[in-house]
Scaffold this motif. Structure first.
Motif, PDB file in Angstrom:
ATOM      1  N   ARG A 188     -12.218   3.267  -0.772  1.00  0.00           N
ATOM      2  CA  ARG A 188     -12.293   3.604   0.651  1.00  0.00           C
ATOM      3  C   ARG A 188     -11.134   2.952   1.406  1.00  0.00           C
ATOM      4  NH1 ARG A 188     -18.111   2.531   3.092  1.00  0.00           N
ATOM      5  NH2 ARG A 188     -17.064   3.637   4.799  1.00  0.00           N
ATOM      6  N   SER A 189     -10.577   3.672   2.372  1.00  0.00           N
ATOM      7  CA  SER A 189      -9.458   3.173   3.174  1.00  0.00           C
ATOM      8  C   SER A 189      -9.954   2.803   4.561  1.00  0.00           C
ATOM      9  CB  SER A 189      -8.373   4.257   3.274  1.00  0.00           C
ATOM     10  OG  SER A 189      -7.346   3.856   4.162  1.00  0.00           O
ATOM     11  N   LEU A 190      -9.471   1.667   5.042  1.00  0.00           N
ATOM     12  CA  LEU A 190      -9.868   1.190   6.362  1.00  0.00           C
ATOM     13  C   LEU A 190      -8.639   0.677   7.091  1.00  0.00           C
ATOM     14  CD1 LEU A 190     -12.249   0.411   8.313  1.00  0.00           C
ATOM     15  CD2 LEU A 190     -12.173  -1.852   7.250  1.00  0.00           C
ATOM     16  N   THR A 191      -8.447   1.135   8.317  1.00  0.00           N
ATOM     17  CA  THR A 191      -7.337   0.663   9.148  1.00  0.00           C
ATOM     18  C   THR A 191      -7.901   0.019  10.403  1.00  0.00           C
ATOM     19  OG1 THR A 191      -5.879   2.435   8.354  1.00  0.00           O
ATOM     20  CG2 THR A 191      -5.243   1.316  10.388  1.00  0.00           C
ATOM     21  N   ARG A 192      -7.476  -1.208  10.673  1.00  0.00           N
ATOM     22  CA  ARG A 192      -7.980  -1.939  11.836  1.00  0.00           C
ATOM     23  C   ARG A 192      -6.865  -2.754  12.483  1.00  0.00           C
ATOM     24  NH1 ARG A 192     -13.638  -2.382  12.502  1.00  0.00           N
ATOM     25  NH2 ARG A 192     -14.507  -0.457  11.644  1.00  0.00           N
ATOM     26  N   ARG A 193      -7.027  -3.019  13.776  1.00  0.00           N
ATOM     27  CA  ARG A 193      -6.147  -3.970  14.452  1.00  0.00           C
ATOM     28  C   ARG A 193      -6.274  -5.319  13.755  1.00  0.00           C
ATOM     29  NH1 ARG A 193      -7.801  -5.337  19.713  1.00  0.00           N
ATOM     30  NH2 ARG A 193      -9.913  -4.877  19.024  1.00  0.00           N
ATOM     31  N   CYS A 194      -5.228  -6.129  13.843  1.00  0.00           N
ATOM     32  CA  CYS A 194      -5.295  -7.406  13.140  1.00  0.00           C
ATOM     33  C   CYS A 194      -4.404  -8.455  13.787  1.00  0.00           C
ATOM     34  CB  CYS A 194      -4.901  -7.233  11.672  1.00  0.00           C
ATOM     35  SG  CYS A 194      -3.143  -6.864  11.405  1.00  0.00           S
ATOM     36  N   PHE A 195      -4.699  -9.703  13.505  1.00  0.00           N
ATOM     37  CA  PHE A 195      -3.800 -10.836  13.728  1.00  0.00           C
ATOM     38  C   PHE A 195      -2.939 -10.946  12.477  1.00  0.00           C
ATOM     39  CE2 PHE A 195      -7.606 -11.663  16.158  1.00  0.00           C
ATOM     40  CZ  PHE A 195      -7.181 -12.273  17.331  1.00  0.00           C
ATOM     41  N   ALA A 196      -1.660 -11.238  12.655  1.00  0.00           N
ATOM     42  CA  ALA A 196      -0.763 -11.405  11.516  1.00  0.00           C
ATOM     43  C   ALA A 196      -0.071 -12.757  11.629  1.00  0.00           C
ATOM     44  CB  ALA A 196       0.284 -10.281  11.472  1.00  0.00           C
ATOM     45  N   GLY A 227       9.434 -11.229   4.102  1.00  0.00           N
ATOM     46  CA  GLY A 227       8.715 -10.472   3.092  1.00  0.00           C
ATOM     47  C   GLY A 227       7.259 -10.283   3.469  1.00  0.00           C
ATOM     48  N   ALA A 228       6.404 -10.125   2.456  1.00  0.00           N
ATOM     49  CA  ALA A 228       4.978  -9.896   2.696  1.00  0.00           C
ATOM     50  C   ALA A 228       4.162 -11.174   2.544  1.00  0.00           C
ATOM     51  CB  ALA A 228       4.451  -8.826   1.739  1.00  0.00           C
ATOM     52  N   GLY A 229       4.825 -12.322   2.723  1.00  0.00           N
ATOM     53  CA  GLY A 229       4.136 -13.595   2.562  1.00  0.00           C
ATOM     54  C   GLY A 229       3.411 -14.028   3.817  1.00  0.00           C
ATOM     55  N   PHE A 230       2.554 -13.171   4.334  1.00  0.00           N
ATOM     56  CA  PHE A 230       1.756 -13.540   5.501  1.00  0.00           C
ATOM     57  C   PHE A 230       0.341 -13.013   5.334  1.00  0.00           C
ATOM     58  CE2 PHE A 230       3.834  -9.529   6.491  1.00  0.00           C
ATOM     59  CZ  PHE A 230       2.884  -8.773   7.168  1.00  0.00           C
ATOM     60  N   ILE A 231      -0.509 -13.450   6.233  1.00  0.00           N
ATOM     61  CA  ILE A 231      -1.936 -13.135   6.163  1.00  0.00           C
ATOM     62  C   ILE A 231      -2.323 -12.237   7.329  1.00  0.00           C
ATOM     63  CG2 ILE A 231      -4.274 -14.115   6.213  1.00  0.00           C
ATOM     64  CD1 ILE A 231      -2.770 -14.738   3.671  1.00  0.00           C
ATOM     65  N   THR A 232      -3.228 -11.313   7.076  1.00  0.00           N
ATOM     66  CA  THR A 232      -3.772 -10.477   8.144  1.00  0.00           C
ATOM     67  C   THR A 232      -5.261 -10.779   8.315  1.00  0.00           C
ATOM     68  OG1 THR A 232      -4.322  -8.638   6.646  1.00  0.00           O
ATOM     69  CG2 THR A 232      -2.116  -8.642   7.649  1.00  0.00           C
ATOM     70  N   HIS A 233      -5.680 -10.823   9.568  1.00  0.00           N
ATOM     71  CA  HIS A 233      -7.098 -10.991   9.889  1.00  0.00           C
ATOM     72  C   HIS A 233      -7.531  -9.713  10.592  1.00  0.00           C
ATOM     73  CE1 HIS A 233      -7.058 -15.304   8.883  1.00  0.00           C
ATOM     74  NE2 HIS A 233      -5.880 -15.340   9.476  1.00  0.00           N
ATOM     75  N   LEU A 234      -8.161  -8.809   9.833  1.00  0.00           N
ATOM     76  CA  LEU A 234      -8.550  -7.503  10.361  1.00  0.00           C
ATOM     77  C   LEU A 234      -9.799  -7.629  11.228  1.00  0.00           C
ATOM     78  CD1 LEU A 234      -6.776  -6.819   7.800  1.00  0.00           C
ATOM     79  CD2 LEU A 234      -8.098  -4.699   7.658  1.00  0.00           C
ATOM     80  N   ILE A 235      -9.800  -6.941  12.342  1.00  0.00           N
ATOM     81  CA  ILE A 235     -10.924  -6.982  13.267  1.00  0.00           C
ATOM     82  C   ILE A 235     -11.957  -5.936  12.860  1.00  0.00           C
ATOM     83  CG2 ILE A 235     -11.622  -6.659  15.671  1.00  0.00           C
ATOM     84  CD1 ILE A 235      -8.845  -7.643  16.477  1.00  0.00           C
ATOM     85  N   GLY A 236     -13.055  -6.410  12.304  1.00  0.00           N
ATOM     86  CA  GLY A 236     -14.133  -5.512  11.911  1.00  0.00           C
ATOM     87  C   GLY A 236     -15.145  -5.341  13.023  1.00  0.00           C
ATOM     88  N   ASP A 237     -16.261  -4.739  12.692  1.00  0.00           N
ATOM     89  CA  ASP A 237     -17.295  -4.498  13.701  1.00  0.00           C
ATOM     90  C   ASP A 237     -18.044  -5.776  14.071  1.00  0.00           C
ATOM     91  OD1 ASP A 237     -16.688  -1.792  13.773  1.00  0.00           O
ATOM     92  OD2 ASP A 237     -18.139  -1.288  12.199  1.00  0.00           O
ATOM     93  N   PHE A 243      -7.008 -10.691   4.634  1.00  0.00           N
ATOM     94  CA  PHE A 243      -6.322 -10.162   3.464  1.00  0.00           C
ATOM     95  C   PHE A 243      -4.870 -10.611   3.489  1.00  0.00           C
ATOM     96  CE2 PHE A 243      -9.711  -7.089   4.150  1.00  0.00           C
ATOM     97  CZ  PHE A 243     -10.176  -6.821   2.857  1.00  0.00           C
ATOM     98  N   PRO A 244      -4.308 -10.951   2.341  1.00  0.00           N
ATOM     99  CA  PRO A 244      -2.864 -11.175   2.300  1.00  0.00           C
ATOM    100  C   PRO A 244      -2.156  -9.843   2.569  1.00  0.00           C
ATOM    101  CG  PRO A 244      -3.765 -11.154   0.083  1.00  0.00           C
ATOM    102  CD  PRO A 244      -4.937 -11.135   1.011  1.00  0.00           C
ATOM    103  N   ALA A 245      -0.980  -9.914   3.144  1.00  0.00           N
ATOM    104  CA  ALA A 245      -0.255  -8.690   3.452  1.00  0.00           C
ATOM    105  C   ALA A 245       0.037  -7.873   2.208  1.00  0.00           C
ATOM    106  CB  ALA A 245       1.045  -9.028   4.178  1.00  0.00           C
ATOM    107  N   THR A 246       0.105  -8.517   1.060  1.00  0.00           N
ATOM    108  CA  THR A 246       0.356  -7.803  -0.176  1.00  0.00           C
ATOM    109  C   THR A 246      -0.793  -6.862  -0.547  1.00  0.00           C
ATOM    110  OG1 THR A 246      -0.500  -9.734  -1.392  1.00  0.00           O
ATOM    111  CG2 THR A 246       1.902  -9.535  -1.152  1.00  0.00           C
ATOM    112  N   ARG A 247      -1.978  -7.103   0.019  1.00  0.00           N
ATOM    113  CA  ARG A 247      -3.120  -6.203  -0.216  1.00  0.00           C
ATOM    114  C   ARG A 247      -3.130  -5.031   0.747  1.00  0.00           C
ATOM    115  NH1 ARG A 247      -8.143  -7.609  -1.939  1.00  0.00           N
ATOM    116  NH2 ARG A 247      -8.589  -5.441  -1.329  1.00  0.00           N
ATOM    117  N   CYS A 248      -2.314  -5.102   1.782  1.00  0.00           N
ATOM    118  CA  CYS A 248      -2.284  -4.044   2.787  1.00  0.00           C
ATOM    119  C   CYS A 248      -1.316  -2.953   2.329  1.00  0.00           C
ATOM    120  CB  CYS A 248      -1.854  -4.595   4.146  1.00  0.00           C
ATOM    121  SG  CYS A 248      -2.906  -5.925   4.755  1.00  0.00           S
ATOM    122  N   VAL A 249      -1.644  -1.719   2.685  1.00  0.00           N
ATOM    123  CA  VAL A 249      -0.814  -0.594   2.280  1.00  0.00           C
ATOM    124  C   VAL A 249      -0.249   0.104   3.503  1.00  0.00           C
ATOM    125  CG1 VAL A 249      -2.072  -0.256   0.119  1.00  0.00           C
ATOM    126  CG2 VAL A 249      -2.823   0.942   2.178  1.00  0.00           C
ATOM    127  N   GLY A 250       0.871   0.791   3.312  1.00  0.00           N
ATOM    128  CA  GLY A 250       1.508   1.480   4.405  1.00  0.00           C
ATOM    129  C   GLY A 250       0.856   2.814   4.743  1.00  0.00           C
TER     130      GLY A 250
END
Length: 250
Positions: A188-196, A227-237, A243-250
């Motif tokens: 399943r794919s999920l796209t959310r606003r995030c802190f980076a 590079g992709a050496g940063f962390i994302t904090h996705l805003i869920g419900d 997730f590390p940025a390396t887990r995020c897809v374009g």
């Protein structure tokens, strides 16, 4: 810079036991340049030691701006954004609120505020300091919206501005890029606003009701993070998902 704003960077420190108030449910603790912060589920950022609340890219009156160009959107974005902001302000009780630019969608946005929304904004500012950072959409916010004005501000090790500076910057908190992240989990794919953040600097999600997002794997983030050496904090419900940025897809 507003004359009073020039003194804010040295005026506040850790002064009250209230700074240890528990963060809101679903929020996440993080550190930028050694400073302990709280990423709130709303998309706001709480700095407990300074009793400071930060929000980015409110884009108030975007609906009315689009309507003037013939794109009819529901005219309730400002009321919705202010209502969500009111909840966060009521919960944390900040001594100061900093809006990190693009608070209004255009230079005339403040003039289009309805009497009700203007009164709501005034009520949010009552009893606290309020600082508007200039953005690219609102480089000179209307002077009838209360608060003080600045291009950028430094508080201890942190610099608050609208647009991120170049690679190598440390201690920066900015907005502008409207980061969002897409992850694929169990098919399943999920796209959310995030802190980076990479722990050295942080890009905040857009807070406004009608704001879109830019995928963190976009080339624009290559000028912020190495590079992709940063962390994302996705805003869920109901919570933030890390997730590390390396887990995020374009």
């Amino acid at each position: 810079m507003d004359a009073r704003a020039a003194t804010w960077g040295t005026a506040w420190g850790t002064t009250t036991a209230e700074a240890t108030r528990p963060c809101a449910p679903g929020s996440a603790a993080l550190t930028v340049a050694g400073v302990a912060l709280v990423a709130d589920l709303s998309g706001a950022l709480w700095w407990p030691d300074r009793r400071m609340l930060l929000v980015a890219d409110l884009h108030l009156e975007k609906g009315s701006a689009c309507a003037a160009r013939g794109s009819l959107l529901p005219p309730f974005d400002t009321a919705d954004t202010l209502e969500r902001l009111a909840w966060v302000v009521a919960y944390y009780g900040p001594e100061v609120v900093v809006a990190l630019g693009d608070s209004f969608h255009d230079a005339a946005g403040a003039e289009r505020l309805s009497p009700e929304d203007r009164a709501h904004l005034v009520s949010l500012q009552r009893g606290r300091d309020w600082i508007w950072i200039a953005g690219n959409h609102d480089p000179d916010p209307g002077r009838d919206v209360g608060g003080g004005f600045a291009r950028e501000l430094q508080f201890g090790p942190l610099v608050l501005r609208h647009e991120p500076a170049g690679l190598g910057t440390v201690g920066e908190i900015a907005g502008h890029l409207h980061p969002c992240a897409r992850v694929v989990h169990r098919g399943r794919s999920l796209t959310r606003r995030c802190f980076a953040t990479d722990g050295r600097r942080l890009v905040m999600p857009a807070f406004g009701a009608f704001t879109g997002g830019l995928n963190v794997r976009h080339a624009a983030f290559d000028t912020v993070f190495d590079g992709a050496g940063f962390i994302t904090h996705l805003i869920g419900d109901s919570r933030l998902y890390t997730f590390p940025a390396t887990r995020c897809v374009g």
